[in-house]
Design a protein around this motif. Structure first.
Motif, PDB file in Angstrom:
ATOM      1  N   ARG A  73      20.157  -8.715 -11.322  1.00 47.74           N
ATOM      2  CA  ARG A  73      20.149 -10.154 -11.067  1.00 47.74           C
ATOM      3  C   ARG A  73      18.956 -10.605 -10.218  1.00 47.74           C
ATOM      4  N   ASN A  74      18.167  -9.648  -9.722  1.00 50.32           N
ATOM      5  CA  ASN A  74      17.085 -10.005  -8.801  1.00 50.32           C
ATOM      6  C   ASN A  74      15.704  -9.498  -9.195  1.00 50.32           C
ATOM      7  N   CYS A 176      23.227   4.435 -17.831  1.00 49.86           N
ATOM      8  CA  CYS A 176      23.077   2.986 -17.682  1.00 49.86           C
ATOM      9  C   CYS A 176      21.607   2.610 -17.822  1.00 49.86           C
ATOM     10  N   ASP A 177      21.364   1.366 -18.183  1.00 48.85           N
ATOM     11  CA  ASP A 177      19.998   0.882 -18.385  1.00 48.85           C
ATOM     12  C   ASP A 177      19.867  -0.504 -17.761  1.00 48.85           C
ATOM     13  N   ALA A 178      19.341  -0.549 -16.548  1.00 45.27           N
ATOM     14  CA  ALA A 178      19.210  -1.818 -15.829  1.00 45.27           C
ATOM     15  C   ALA A 178      18.174  -2.733 -16.467  1.00 45.27           C
ATOM     16  N   THR A 179      17.158  -2.155 -17.090  1.00 50.67           N
ATOM     17  CA  THR A 179      16.133  -2.979 -17.740  1.00 50.67           C
ATOM     18  C   THR A 179      16.764  -3.862 -18.807  1.00 50.67           C
ATOM     19  N   GLY A 183      18.024  -8.986 -18.475  1.00 56.85           N
ATOM     20  CA  GLY A 183      17.675 -10.237 -19.140  1.00 56.85           C
ATOM     21  C   GLY A 183      16.674 -10.011 -20.251  1.00 56.85           C
ATOM     22  N   ILE A 184      15.981 -11.072 -20.631  1.00 58.88           N
ATOM     23  CA  ILE A 184      15.040 -10.995 -21.749  1.00 58.88           C
ATOM     24  C   ILE A 184      13.746 -11.713 -21.396  1.00 58.88           C
ATOM     25  N   ILE A 185      12.696 -11.368 -22.116  1.00 56.28           N
ATOM     26  CA  ILE A 185      11.429 -12.079 -21.995  1.00 56.28           C
ATOM     27  C   ILE A 185      11.310 -13.034 -23.175  1.00 56.28           C
ATOM     28  N   ASP A 186      11.150 -14.306 -22.881  1.00 51.88           N
ATOM     29  CA  ASP A 186      10.973 -15.322 -23.916  1.00 51.88           C
ATOM     30  C   ASP A 186       9.592 -15.127 -24.538  1.00 51.88           C
ATOM     31  N   PHE A 196      22.360 -11.435 -17.267  1.00 48.36           N
ATOM     32  CA  PHE A 196      23.033 -10.170 -16.976  1.00 48.36           C
ATOM     33  C   PHE A 196      23.981  -9.765 -18.101  1.00 48.36           C
ATOM     34  N   ASP A 197      23.734  -8.581 -18.642  1.00 45.92           N
ATOM     35  CA  ASP A 197      24.543  -8.021 -19.727  1.00 45.92           C
ATOM     36  C   ASP A 197      24.979  -6.628 -19.290  1.00 45.92           C
ATOM     37  N   ASP A 198      26.251  -6.481 -18.944  1.00 46.01           N
ATOM     38  CA  ASP A 198      26.681  -5.193 -18.402  1.00 46.01           C
ATOM     39  C   ASP A 198      27.153  -4.214 -19.472  1.00 46.01           C
TER      40      ASP A 198
END
Length: 226
Positions: A73-74, A176-179, A183-186, A196-198
């Motif tokens: 988230r940060n 797990c994959d925090a990348t 989120g995403i790059i537009d 955030f997608d857990d």
């Protein structure tokens, strides 16, 4: 009878693999709330950040969830650095010395931008997850390998292009994959958007393997020892 036997073997194998359903009885609501509470904290003192994120939580999986949630988230994905890194790695793939020099330069850039701008690429996400988890007394490793997107085959990628984490909780390793959770790059603006997608948090190894292939086979977590 044979079909029943195969079914039982398959079911038992699934039970052996570490997966998020191992923690169905635990709510992550408090961990996520704490992560949101410390939104915007800087990275200049990782021990203090770790303490703030984990001190109020009772189990390692909750502590790790707070760390994972905060990072996702940060920390923003850095499109420019990611693109430059991919370009340089392709350019120097047949020149080990040049590639080693670039990797060292890129590493310095990654850590500098991560600390100062809270922007990074996959290795920065994986590094930060590992550092915070280790500070919380949780065993965590960085896994390098291949990330498969847009239907590409793993074999299409000549060099490892992605990094993620393996974390040990209650004596079992999880992936797990925090990348990919952050989120995403537009691609119209090249700006990062938090989302955030857990689903990649403690994902079942069989599902994880559909999009991730580690360079070291042990980190698939699909062997009988897992």
């Amino acid at each position: 009878m044979k079909c029943i036997l195969y079914f039982l073997i398959f079911t038992f194998a699934l039970m052996l693999h570490a997966q998020r359903t191992d923690f169905n009885e635990i709510s992550f609501e408090k961990a996520d709330k704490i992560a949101k509470q410390y939104k915007g904290e800087d990275l200049y003192s990782l021990p203090i950040l770790t303490l703030r994120l984990t001190a109020q939580l009772e189990t390692d999986v909750e502590r790790f969830r707070a760390i994972y949630s905060w990072v996702c988230r940060n920390i923003k994905g850095d499109y420019n650095l990611t693109s430059e890194n991919e370009h340089k790695r392709r350019k120097f793939k047949d020149s080990p010395e040049a590639l080693a020099l670039w990797n060292e330069l890129c590493k310095r850039q990654v850590f500098k931008r991560l600390r100062e701008e809270k922007e990074t690429l996959c290795t920065g996400y994986a590094f930060l997850i590992k550092e915070l988890a280790n500070l919380a007394g949780i065993e965590c490793e960085i896994v390098h390998g291949y990330g498969r997107m847009n239907g590409a085959k793993f074999a299409d990628t000549a060099m490892a292009n992605h990094s993620w984490n393996a974390v040990k909780l209650n004596g079992k390793w999880y992936l797990c994959d925090a990348t990919w959770s952050s989120g995403i790059i537009d691609m119209n603006t090249y700006l990062f958007e938090f989302d955030f997608d857990d689903s990649f948090f403690l994902m079942h190894p069989q599902e994880f393997a559909k999009s991730h292939q580690p360079t070291e086979q042990q980190w698939t977590l699909l062997g009988p020892e897992h």
